[in-house]
Write a protein that holds these residues in place. Structure first.
Motif, PDB file in Angstrom:
ATOM      1  N   GLU A 658     -19.914 -14.635 -55.038  1.00 34.09           N
ATOM      2  CA  GLU A 658     -20.744 -15.728 -55.520  1.00 34.09           C
ATOM      3  C   GLU A 658     -21.646 -16.286 -54.416  1.00 34.09           C
ATOM      4  O   GLU A 658     -22.637 -16.945 -54.717  1.00 34.09           O
ATOM      5  N   LYS A 659     -21.332 -16.018 -53.160  1.00 31.80           N
ATOM      6  CA  LYS A 659     -22.219 -16.412 -52.068  1.00 31.80           C
ATOM      7  C   LYS A 659     -23.350 -15.397 -51.881  1.00 31.80           C
ATOM      8  O   LYS A 659     -24.432 -15.754 -51.438  1.00 31.80           O
ATOM      9  N   VAL A 660     -23.060 -14.164 -52.230  1.00 29.71           N
ATOM     10  CA  VAL A 660     -24.024 -13.085 -52.006  1.00 29.71           C
ATOM     11  C   VAL A 660     -24.861 -12.814 -53.239  1.00 29.71           C
ATOM     12  O   VAL A 660     -26.067 -12.570 -53.160  1.00 29.71           O
ATOM     13  N   LEU A 661     -24.229 -12.887 -54.427  1.00 39.22           N
ATOM     14  CA  LEU A 661     -24.888 -12.497 -55.672  1.00 39.22           C
ATOM     15  C   LEU A 661     -25.070 -13.706 -56.582  1.00 39.22           C
ATOM     16  O   LEU A 661     -24.230 -14.608 -56.600  1.00 39.22           O
ATOM     17  N   ASP A 662     -26.179 -13.707 -57.303  1.00 43.15           N
ATOM     18  CA  ASP A 662     -26.396 -14.712 -58.339  1.00 43.15           C
ATOM     19  C   ASP A 662     -25.757 -14.179 -59.616  1.00 43.15           C
ATOM     20  O   ASP A 662     -26.410 -13.556 -60.467  1.00 43.15           O
ATOM     21  N   LEU A 663     -24.449 -14.414 -59.767  1.00 42.57           N
ATOM     22  CA  LEU A 663     -23.683 -13.810 -60.862  1.00 42.57           C
ATOM     23  C   LEU A 663     -24.133 -14.312 -62.224  1.00 42.57           C
ATOM     24  O   LEU A 663     -24.109 -13.562 -63.207  1.00 42.57           O
ATOM     25  N   THR A 664     -24.521 -15.580 -62.312  1.00 38.62           N
ATOM     26  CA  THR A 664     -25.002 -16.111 -63.588  1.00 38.62           C
ATOM     27  C   THR A 664     -26.231 -15.344 -64.060  1.00 38.62           C
ATOM     28  O   THR A 664     -26.322 -14.893 -65.211  1.00 38.62           O
ATOM     29  N   PHE A 665     -27.178 -15.197 -63.150  1.00 40.67           N
ATOM     30  CA  PHE A 665     -28.399 -14.456 -63.481  1.00 40.67           C
ATOM     31  C   PHE A 665     -28.086 -13.002 -63.827  1.00 40.67           C
ATOM     32  O   PHE A 665     -28.615 -12.452 -64.809  1.00 40.67           O
ATOM     33  N   SER A 710     -45.891 -12.262 -45.596  1.00 41.23           N
ATOM     34  CA  SER A 710     -46.173 -11.370 -46.720  1.00 41.23           C
ATOM     35  C   SER A 710     -44.993 -10.452 -47.018  1.00 41.23           C
ATOM     36  O   SER A 710     -44.572 -10.312 -48.180  1.00 41.23           O
ATOM     37  N   GLU A 711     -44.429  -9.828 -45.976  1.00 39.40           N
ATOM     38  CA  GLU A 711     -43.305  -8.910 -46.189  1.00 39.40           C
ATOM     39  C   GLU A 711     -42.054  -9.656 -46.660  1.00 39.40           C
ATOM     40  O   GLU A 711     -41.304  -9.168 -47.511  1.00 39.40           O
ATOM     41  N   ALA A 712     -41.835 -10.847 -46.088  1.00 37.44           N
ATOM     42  CA  ALA A 712     -40.668 -11.634 -46.509  1.00 37.44           C
ATOM     43  C   ALA A 712     -40.803 -12.074 -47.969  1.00 37.44           C
ATOM     44  O   ALA A 712     -39.820 -12.114 -48.717  1.00 37.44           O
ATOM     45  N   HIS A 713     -42.025 -12.385 -48.378  1.00 34.66           N
ATOM     46  CA  HIS A 713     -42.250 -12.763 -49.775  1.00 34.66           C
ATOM     47  C   HIS A 713     -41.943 -11.600 -50.713  1.00 34.66           C
ATOM     48  O   HIS A 713     -41.316 -11.768 -51.755  1.00 34.66           O
ATOM     49  N   LYS A 714     -42.380 -10.391 -50.321  1.00 34.31           N
ATOM     50  CA  LYS A 714     -42.083  -9.218 -51.143  1.00 34.31           C
ATOM     51  C   LYS A 714     -40.567  -8.984 -51.229  1.00 34.31           C
ATOM     52  O   LYS A 714     -40.026  -8.717 -52.312  1.00 34.31           O
ATOM     53  N   LEU A 715     -39.906  -9.089 -50.077  1.00 39.14           N
ATOM     54  CA  LEU A 715     -38.463  -8.876 -50.064  1.00 39.14           C
ATOM     55  C   LEU A 715     -37.753  -9.943 -50.891  1.00 39.14           C
ATOM     56  O   LEU A 715     -36.817  -9.643 -51.641  1.00 39.14           O
ATOM     57  N   LYS A 716     -38.213 -11.195 -50.761  1.00 41.99           N
ATOM     58  CA  LYS A 716     -37.587 -12.280 -51.516  1.00 41.99           C
ATOM     59  C   LYS A 716     -37.732 -12.045 -53.019  1.00 41.99           C
ATOM     60  O   LYS A 716     -36.773 -12.184 -53.788  1.00 41.99           O
ATOM     61  N   SER A 717     -38.933 -11.677 -53.446  1.00 41.80           N
ATOM     62  CA  SER A 717     -39.167 -11.460 -54.871  1.00 41.80           C
ATOM     63  C   SER A 717     -38.318 -10.302 -55.387  1.00 41.80           C
ATOM     64  O   SER A 717     -37.720 -10.382 -56.471  1.00 41.80           O
ATOM     65  N   ALA A 718     -38.285  -9.218 -54.593  1.00 43.05           N
ATOM     66  CA  ALA A 718     -37.502  -8.057 -55.022  1.00 43.05           C
ATOM     67  C   ALA A 718     -36.009  -8.377 -55.046  1.00 43.05           C
ATOM     68  O   ALA A 718     -35.280  -7.990 -55.976  1.00 43.05           O
ATOM     69  N   ALA A 719     -35.533  -9.107 -54.027  1.00 44.52           N
ATOM     70  CA  ALA A 719     -34.105  -9.448 -53.982  1.00 44.52           C
ATOM     71  C   ALA A 719     -33.740 -10.391 -55.120  1.00 44.52           C
ATOM     72  O   ALA A 719     -32.689 -10.260 -55.760  1.00 44.52           O
ATOM     73  N   LEU A 727     -29.651 -12.796 -49.765  1.00 44.42           N
ATOM     74  CA  LEU A 727     -30.848 -12.161 -49.220  1.00 44.42           C
ATOM     75  C   LEU A 727     -32.096 -12.910 -49.664  1.00 44.42           C
ATOM     76  O   LEU A 727     -33.055 -13.060 -48.900  1.00 44.42           O
ATOM     77  N   PHE A 728     -32.084 -13.401 -50.909  1.00 48.60           N
ATOM     78  CA  PHE A 728     -33.201 -14.198 -51.415  1.00 48.60           C
ATOM     79  C   PHE A 728     -33.402 -15.454 -50.561  1.00 48.60           C
ATOM     80  O   PHE A 728     -34.531 -15.797 -50.169  1.00 48.60           O
ATOM     81  N   ASP A 729     -32.304 -16.164 -50.256  1.00 48.63           N
ATOM     82  CA  ASP A 729     -32.405 -17.397 -49.469  1.00 48.63           C
ATOM     83  C   ASP A 729     -32.896 -17.118 -48.053  1.00 48.63           C
ATOM     84  O   ASP A 729     -33.712 -17.873 -47.509  1.00 48.63           O
ATOM     85  N   LEU A 730     -32.401 -16.040 -47.441  1.00 46.84           N
ATOM     86  CA  LEU A 730     -32.849 -15.697 -46.095  1.00 46.84           C
ATOM     87  C   LEU A 730     -34.339 -15.345 -46.079  1.00 46.84           C
ATOM     88  O   LEU A 730     -35.093 -15.761 -45.182  1.00 46.84           O
ATOM     89  N   GLN A 732     -36.501 -16.380 -48.194  1.00 47.02           N
ATOM     90  CA  GLN A 732     -37.225 -17.620 -48.461  1.00 47.02           C
ATOM     91  C   GLN A 732     -37.483 -18.376 -47.160  1.00 47.02           C
ATOM     92  O   GLN A 732     -38.590 -18.893 -46.930  1.00 47.02           O
ATOM     93  N   GLN A 733     -36.500 -18.431 -46.290  1.00 49.51           N
ATOM     94  CA  GLN A 733     -36.707 -19.061 -44.990  1.00 49.51           C
ATOM     95  C   GLN A 733     -37.757 -18.308 -44.174  1.00 49.51           C
ATOM     96  O   GLN A 733     -38.646 -18.909 -43.557  1.00 49.51           O
ATOM     97  N   ALA A 734     -37.649 -16.985 -44.177  1.00 51.65           N
ATOM     98  CA  ALA A 734     -38.572 -16.174 -43.377  1.00 51.65           C
ATOM     99  C   ALA A 734     -40.004 -16.291 -43.855  1.00 51.65           C
ATOM    100  O   ALA A 734     -40.931 -16.150 -43.064  1.00 51.65           O
ATOM    101  N   GLN A 735     -40.221 -16.554 -45.130  1.00 54.96           N
ATOM    102  CA  GLN A 735     -41.579 -16.625 -45.662  1.00 54.96           C
ATOM    103  C   GLN A 735     -42.133 -18.050 -45.665  1.00 54.96           C
ATOM    104  O   GLN A 735     -43.172 -18.317 -46.256  1.00 54.96           O
ATOM    105  N   SER A 736     -41.447 -18.969 -45.009  1.00 60.63           N
ATOM    106  CA  SER A 736     -41.862 -20.375 -45.017  1.00 60.63           C
ATOM    107  C   SER A 736     -42.194 -20.833 -43.603  1.00 60.63           C
ATOM    108  O   SER A 736     -41.366 -21.469 -42.932  1.00 60.63           O
TER     109      SER A 736
END
Length: 770
Positions: A658-665, A710-719, A727-730, A732-736
């Protein structure tokens, strides 16, 4: 006779015909008289007058005829002589001409002989030259074969070299390159020949290339520099470029040769060394400085307790505590003085802060520190204190402690005034001014510009016993919080340090949920640049019974859009060529607002105030990753008002998952589109992940903020599209980049992404199998 005839001719010529005739007549008469007298005397013995007369008459009679005859004879002779002279002259001329011709003939014969000799020698030389030429041809053919063999060898060597090799002519156009250069620019050598740098590289790179080319071509000297270049697949690499003039065998300048060695790993290694050095320095400075503040409390409280009634054993123990604390403080100072390196990392973590309680704590500690030194403290608060603000309490406390501690340290008599001024709130923000005023030694005007420098201390002051980093760190903290800091002081008149901060107020906005009903099938224009997100969103919308058309850029979206063709626009806010706001603004410019269908933003960067979206005509926002419940709720609110169904219950805790995966989604998505579609999305992400990580690493080494974002945004969207929550949260930090101390932290974030991404993906694949 010849002589007398010559005399006759000369006399006639000299005297003329008359005088010469008279002279001749006289001569003849005289000759006749003499002959007559002589003959008469001889024959008769006497000479008579008649004899003389007869002789004179004979002379007069004969003279004309003799003169005429002799003259005619002389004329003939003269003519003959003249003709003879002319003939002699002609003969002489002929003789001279013959002599000249003979000499010329001899000369021609000599020259002919010489030419024949030269021709013979030339023929001999030509024969030798032909022999040498044939030998040279054979040698050249052999050399050509050897050269071709060597050329093929060198070409093979150059093409297989990992270094860039290219050459451009004196006009700056490409004349050739090796395979590594072809791979870099994505063009073949044949395509490159004749092209200029601006036709191949981005503008910034091309300008640097042209400038260094100009130095080489004009100054005829080698140039070496470092250049970040981008491969067609987006990977960045740092090359050490070496350019030098290029000449032919005769010394004619032909252009320049360029060599480029990939030093990306070297740069990355250097960055790691620098990062390690900065981390060490930051750690030493941070731990030493921040531990000294609570240590001062230990020293002060132990000093106060020593002035109370204590048993001998208690006083001994307390003295030990006090001495140990003072010694430890000196050790911290020594560590900082020994290190003497800049502090590069400052982390700001805003959080809800109760200002009333915070100010009470600051007043208590400052008053305690002042009383330990026998100083007074005035603590004034002007203006209405807001209930809660969004600020980093720890850092704000550190700022006030540093300023108050310095004021106390440099004040021997009098006291300290700590004044907090709150301005009226504006736009959910409040401006705060903090003043710390003392009655201490003051600061010379010449030192005011240097007082906030790292490790700076006032020379010759007995109070300046610390490390000199307090004010420098304080200034960096204030700037990191978006504020300003300054000082007003005169020598001997004390000092007043002031800080101005703009703090956001915390206001809770009620969440209202409108009733919604069943949504009819919709035609939706989906504007999204990440292929994985398109796949996920399309599958999800199809399950709801909606048709989608995907546009991957803003320009493509504007070209596809027609008001009557679509019922809804889903706009990704961050696109390669423009933002979702730009698309919305352009559509509002082209069409009346009533003609446009609802526009909904898709973004992971949710803006707190929805008025920002409304200003661009966007009616709602769906966060990424797109959850089933959020999508259903938004569509229901827009197209079929009814009370939303109860959300699906969350799955039971699954340990670390539950820390790694968005199980609800993931459960919602799997129920809607099925496991095979989700599995395909995960497989696609697995294929794309190495490129994401490699491009992040090269952009970090290149210090390319835009590329990292740009690359972090692509990774965030894909993750986010496949439920990789951590990975999404990380990403998100990298693209901000607006986050505090983003540059200082981005290296750690990317390292964490590289370390955890494969593990998180493996965990997701394991969840799919189960």
């Amino acid at each position: 006779m010849k002589t007398w005839a010559q005399y006759y001719v000369n006399g006639l010529t000299r005297l003329g015909i008359i005088r010469f005739s008279l002279l001749l007549a006289s001569f003849v008469i005289l000759l006749a008289v003499m002959i007559q007298v002589g003959v008469t005397l001889l024959l008769r013995g006497t000479v008579e007058f008649v004899d003389l007369v007869r002789s004179i008459f004979f002379g007069l009679l004969v003279t004309p005829w003799a003169a005429y005859f002799l003259t005619a004879v002389v004329d003939e002779l003269e003519d003959s002589r003249q003709r003879l002279k002319d003939m002699v002259n002609k003969l002489q001329e002929m003789r001279d001409r013959d002599k000249a011709l003979n000499e010329q003939l001899q000369l021609n014969i000599s020259q002919l002989h010489q030419q024949m000799d030269e021709t013979r020698r030339a023929e001999i030389a030509q024969e030798r030259a032909m022999e040498e030429l044939e030998a040279e041809v054979l040698r050249r053919e052999a050399a050509q074969r050897e050269l071709q063999s060597r050329g093929a060898l060198w070409r093979s060597f150059i093409d297989n070299s990992p270094d860039l090799v290219y050459y451009r002519n004196e006009h700056g156009r490409f004349s050739g390159c090796n395979r590594a250069m072809e791979q870099l620019v994505g063009l073949s050598e044949a395509q490159l020949i004749g092209m200029l740098p601006h036709q191949i590289y981005p503008r910034e790179v091309a300008e640097k290339v042209v400038e260094t080319d100009r130095q080489v071509l004009e100054k005829k000297e080698a140039v070496t520099y470092e250049q970040w270049l981008t491969f067609p697949n987006g990977r960045k690499a740092c090359f050490e470029i070496h350019k030098l003039p290029f000449y032919d065998e005769k010394g004619h300048h032909l252009g320049l040769l360029g060599f480029g060695r990939d030093i990306t790993e070297h740069k990355a290694y250097q960055d790691q060394l620098e990062k390690a050095s900065r981390d060490k320095t930051s750690f030493i400075s941070t731990i030493s400085h921040e531990l000294r503040t609570p240590l001062n409390g230990v020293v002060g409280l132990s000093r106060i307790l020593l002035d109370t009634e204590l048993t001998p054993l208690q006083r001994q123990h307390l003295n030990t505590i006090h001495l140990s604390a003072v010694t430890l403080g000196n050790i911290f100072n020594d560590i900082i003085d020994l290190d003497k390196l800049d502090r590069h990392r400052l982390e700001i973590a805003p959080a809800p802060l109760d200002l009333s309680m915070f100010l009470q704590d600051i007043e208590s500690l400052t008053r305690l520190m002042a009383e330990q030194k026998g100083l007074y403290l005035h603590f004034d608060v002007d203006g209405e204190i807001p209930e809660r603000v969004n600020a980093d309490g720890t850092r704000l406390r550190q700022i006030l402690w540093n300023l108050a501690g310095n004021a106390i340290k440099f004040t021997e008599q009098g006291g300290i005034t700590l004044r907090i001024l709150f301005h009226p709130p504006q736009d959910d923000h409040i401006k705060v001014r903090i003043e710390v005023e003392d009655t201490g030694i003051g600061i010379p005007a010449s030192e005011l510009d240097n007082i906030f420098a790292m490790y700076y201390q006032l020379n010759g002051e007995k109070h300046a016993t610390g490390s000199g980093i307090g004010l420098a760190v304080t200034r960096q903290l204030v700037l990191a919080m978006g504020g300003d800091i300054g000082v007003d002081s005169e020598l001997g008149q004390g000092a007043c340090f002031w800080v101005e901060l703009d703090l956001p107020l915390l206001t809770e906005l009620p969440m209202e949920i409108e009733e919604s009903g069943e949504v009819p099938p919709l035609n939706i224009l989906l504007v999204e640049d990440v292929e994985l997100n398109i796949t996920v969103a399309t599958a999800l919308l199809h399950k709801f019974g909606h048709e989608t058309v995907a546009a991957r850029t803003g320009a493509e979206a504007l070209a596809l859009f027609k008001p009557e063709a679509f019922d809804l626009l889903l706009l990704d806010i961050q696109l390669p060529d423009m933002t979702g706001f730009d698309i919305a603004d352009e559509l509002l410019r082209r069409y009346d607002r009533k003609q446009l269908p609802p526009m909904v933003a898709l973004t992971a960067n949710l803006v707190r105030d929805k008025a920002v979206y409304a200003a661009h005509g966007i009616c709602d926002v769906i966060g990424k990753p797109m959850s089933v419940s959020n999508l259903a709720e938004t569509l229901s609110q827009l197209f079929a008002p009814r009370k939303p169904a109860e959300p699906l219950p969350p799955p039971p805790p699954a340990g670390n998952r539950e820390k790694v995966l968005d199980l609800t989604f993931l459960n919602e998505y799997a129920q809607m589109v099925g496991k095979p579609v989700l599995g395909q999305a995960v497989s696609l992400f697995e294929q794309m992940l190495p490129d994401y990580l490699a491009h992040l690493a090269t952009n970090l080494t290149a210090k390319d903020q835009k590329g990292i974002v740009s690359e972090a945004h692509k990774l965030k969207s894909a993750a986010g599209a496949i439920g990789l929550k951590r990975l999404f949260d990380l990403a998100q930090q990298a693209q901000s980049p607006d986050l505090p101390a983003w540059w200082e932290n981005i290296g750690d974030w990317i390292d964490t992404i590289k370390r955890t991404a494969p593990k998180d993906l493996a965990l997701l694949q394991q969840w799919l199998k189960e």
